[in-house]
Motif scaffolding. Structure first.
Motif, PDB file in Angstrom:
ATOM      1  N   ILE A  21       0.837  -1.211   0.000  1.00 50.71           N
ATOM      2  CA  ILE A  21       0.000   0.000   0.000  1.00 50.71           C
ATOM      3  C   ILE A  21       0.864   1.251   0.000  1.00 50.71           C
ATOM      4  N   VAL A  22       1.886   1.298   0.829  1.00 52.13           N
ATOM      5  CA  VAL A  22       2.772   2.459   0.883  1.00 52.13           C
ATOM      6  C   VAL A  22       3.509   2.634  -0.448  1.00 52.13           C
ATOM      7  N   ALA A  23       4.015   1.551  -1.022  1.00 59.45           N
ATOM      8  CA  ALA A  23       4.705   1.633  -2.313  1.00 59.45           C
ATOM      9  C   ALA A  23       3.755   2.128  -3.401  1.00 59.45           C
ATOM     10  N   GLY A  24       2.527   1.667  -3.389  1.00 62.99           N
ATOM     11  CA  GLY A  24       1.543   2.132  -4.370  1.00 62.99           C
ATOM     12  C   GLY A  24       1.237   3.611  -4.219  1.00 62.99           C
ATOM     13  N   ALA A  25       1.122   4.089  -2.990  1.00 61.90           N
ATOM     14  CA  ALA A  25       0.857   5.515  -2.753  1.00 61.90           C
ATOM     15  C   ALA A  25       2.018   6.371  -3.237  1.00 61.90           C
ATOM     16  N   ILE A  26       3.241   5.936  -2.983  1.00 59.90           N
ATOM     17  CA  ILE A  26       4.419   6.678  -3.449  1.00 59.90           C
ATOM     18  C   ILE A  26       4.460   6.689  -4.978  1.00 59.90           C
ATOM     19  N   TYR A  27       4.230   5.552  -5.596  1.00 61.81           N
ATOM     20  CA  TYR A  27       4.238   5.478  -7.059  1.00 61.81           C
ATOM     21  C   TYR A  27       3.195   6.421  -7.652  1.00 61.81           C
ATOM     22  N   LEU A  28       1.984   6.403  -7.114  1.00 62.38           N
ATOM     23  CA  LEU A  28       0.920   7.260  -7.644  1.00 62.38           C
ATOM     24  C   LEU A  28       1.236   8.739  -7.481  1.00 62.38           C
ATOM     25  N   SER A  29       1.832   9.132  -6.372  1.00 59.57           N
ATOM     26  CA  SER A  29       2.160  10.546  -6.186  1.00 59.57           C
ATOM     27  C   SER A  29       3.253  10.982  -7.164  1.00 59.57           C
ATOM     28  N   VAL A  30       4.243  10.148  -7.406  1.00 57.98           N
ATOM     29  CA  VAL A  30       5.297  10.475  -8.375  1.00 57.98           C
ATOM     30  C   VAL A  30       4.720  10.497  -9.783  1.00 57.98           C
ATOM     31  N   TYR A  31       3.912   9.515 -10.144  1.00 56.30           N
ATOM     32  CA  TYR A  31       3.309   9.461 -11.476  1.00 56.30           C
ATOM     33  C   TYR A  31       2.415  10.667 -11.721  1.00 56.30           C
ATOM     34  N   GLN A  36       1.432  15.893 -14.484  1.00 51.39           N
ATOM     35  CA  GLN A  36       1.108  17.314 -14.456  1.00 51.39           C
ATOM     36  C   GLN A  36       2.156  18.113 -15.203  1.00 51.39           C
ATOM     37  N   ARG A  37       3.432  17.769 -15.039  1.00 51.53           N
ATOM     38  CA  ARG A  37       4.480  18.487 -15.772  1.00 51.53           C
ATOM     39  C   ARG A  37       4.331  18.277 -17.268  1.00 51.53           C
ATOM     40  N   GLU A  38       4.079  17.031 -17.697  1.00 52.62           N
ATOM     41  CA  GLU A  38       3.913  16.747 -19.116  1.00 52.62           C
ATOM     42  C   GLU A  38       2.686  17.456 -19.673  1.00 52.62           C
ATOM     43  N   THR A  39       1.619  17.520 -18.903  1.00 58.30           N
ATOM     44  CA  THR A  39       0.395  18.179 -19.350  1.00 58.30           C
ATOM     45  C   THR A  39       0.633  19.656 -19.566  1.00 58.30           C
ATOM     46  N   SER A  40       1.335  20.318 -18.654  1.00 57.91           N
ATOM     47  CA  SER A  40       1.545  21.755 -18.817  1.00 57.91           C
ATOM     48  C   SER A  40       2.407  22.032 -20.035  1.00 57.91           C
ATOM     49  N   ARG A  41       3.338  21.136 -20.373  1.00 52.82           N
ATOM     50  CA  ARG A  41       4.131  21.337 -21.591  1.00 52.82           C
ATOM     51  C   ARG A  41       3.311  21.059 -22.831  1.00 52.82           C
ATOM     52  N   ARG A  42       2.465  20.042 -22.794  1.00 44.78           N
ATOM     53  CA  ARG A  42       1.729  19.618 -23.979  1.00 44.78           C
ATOM     54  C   ARG A  42       0.808  20.723 -24.496  1.00 44.78           C
ATOM     55  N   VAL A  43       0.097  21.418 -23.607  1.00 42.54           N
ATOM     56  CA  VAL A  43      -0.846  22.433 -24.064  1.00 42.54           C
ATOM     57  C   VAL A  43      -0.296  23.836 -23.883  1.00 42.54           C
TER      58      VAL A  43
END
Length: 171
Positions: A21-31, A36-43
């Motif tokens: 559960i902790v590993a999944g939460a960390i992965y989701l926050s990083v992803y 968000q960074r890719e989205t701001s560049r894309r548009v």
């Protein structure tokens, strides 16, 4: 198996579940941050933090960028069937020319006030949304807009109802 072995296996299983559960939460926050960074560049627009009200300025760097240039992004609900929002990007005639490659003189001469592009989030990324569908969601009548098919944008004769008053300040 004795009682001590069963208790040890249950504790081991509980620890394994907690670690997953902790590993999944960390992965989701990083992803999520990477998306968000890719989205701001894309548009090519600023990133609005989650939980920020539609008319409320964001804190930090996004707030400073917003204060330097008027806010041109707005969000509109896609309807009652879904909780998704559509991101709307409003372009003045000068921005229509510089950012979308249109002709600002032709835009103004034809009686258009602004151009508008719509985006929809799919799989955590913002993609162009059909101008015709966006016009339907915005409840525009046919005389209020024309579709620029080459740039996938709506050319507006008046601003859609429901946009915040700050939208008028961007033009």
């Amino acid at each position: 198996m004795n009682l001590n072995t069963v208790v040890a296996l249950e504790l081991l299983l509980a620890v394994a579940v907690i670690v997953i559960i902790v590993a999944g939460a960390i992965y989701l926050s990083v992803y999520d941050r990477r998306g968000q960074r890719e989205t701001s560049r894309r548009v090519r627009t600023g990133n609005v933090p989650a939980g920020t009200a539609r008319d409320e300025p964001a804190d930090g760097a996004a707030d400073r960028a917003t204060s330097r240039r008027r806010r041109r992004e707005f969000y509109k609900s896609m309807g009652l069937e879904t909780s998704e929002d559509m991101k709307l990007r409003l372009y003045s005639s000068a921005e229509y020319e510089s950012e979308l490659g249109g002709e600002s003189n032709a835009l103004s001469a034809s009686g258009f006030l602004a151009a508008l592009k719509a985006y929809r989030m799919l799989d955590g990324e913002w993609y162009d949304y059909s101008p015709q569908k966006a016009a339907g969601v915005l409840e525009l009548s046919h005389g209020d807009y024309e579709v620029d098919r080459q740039r996938r944008a709506l050319l507006l004769r008046r601003l859609p109802p429901g946009l915040p008053t700050s939208a008028r300040d961007t033009l």
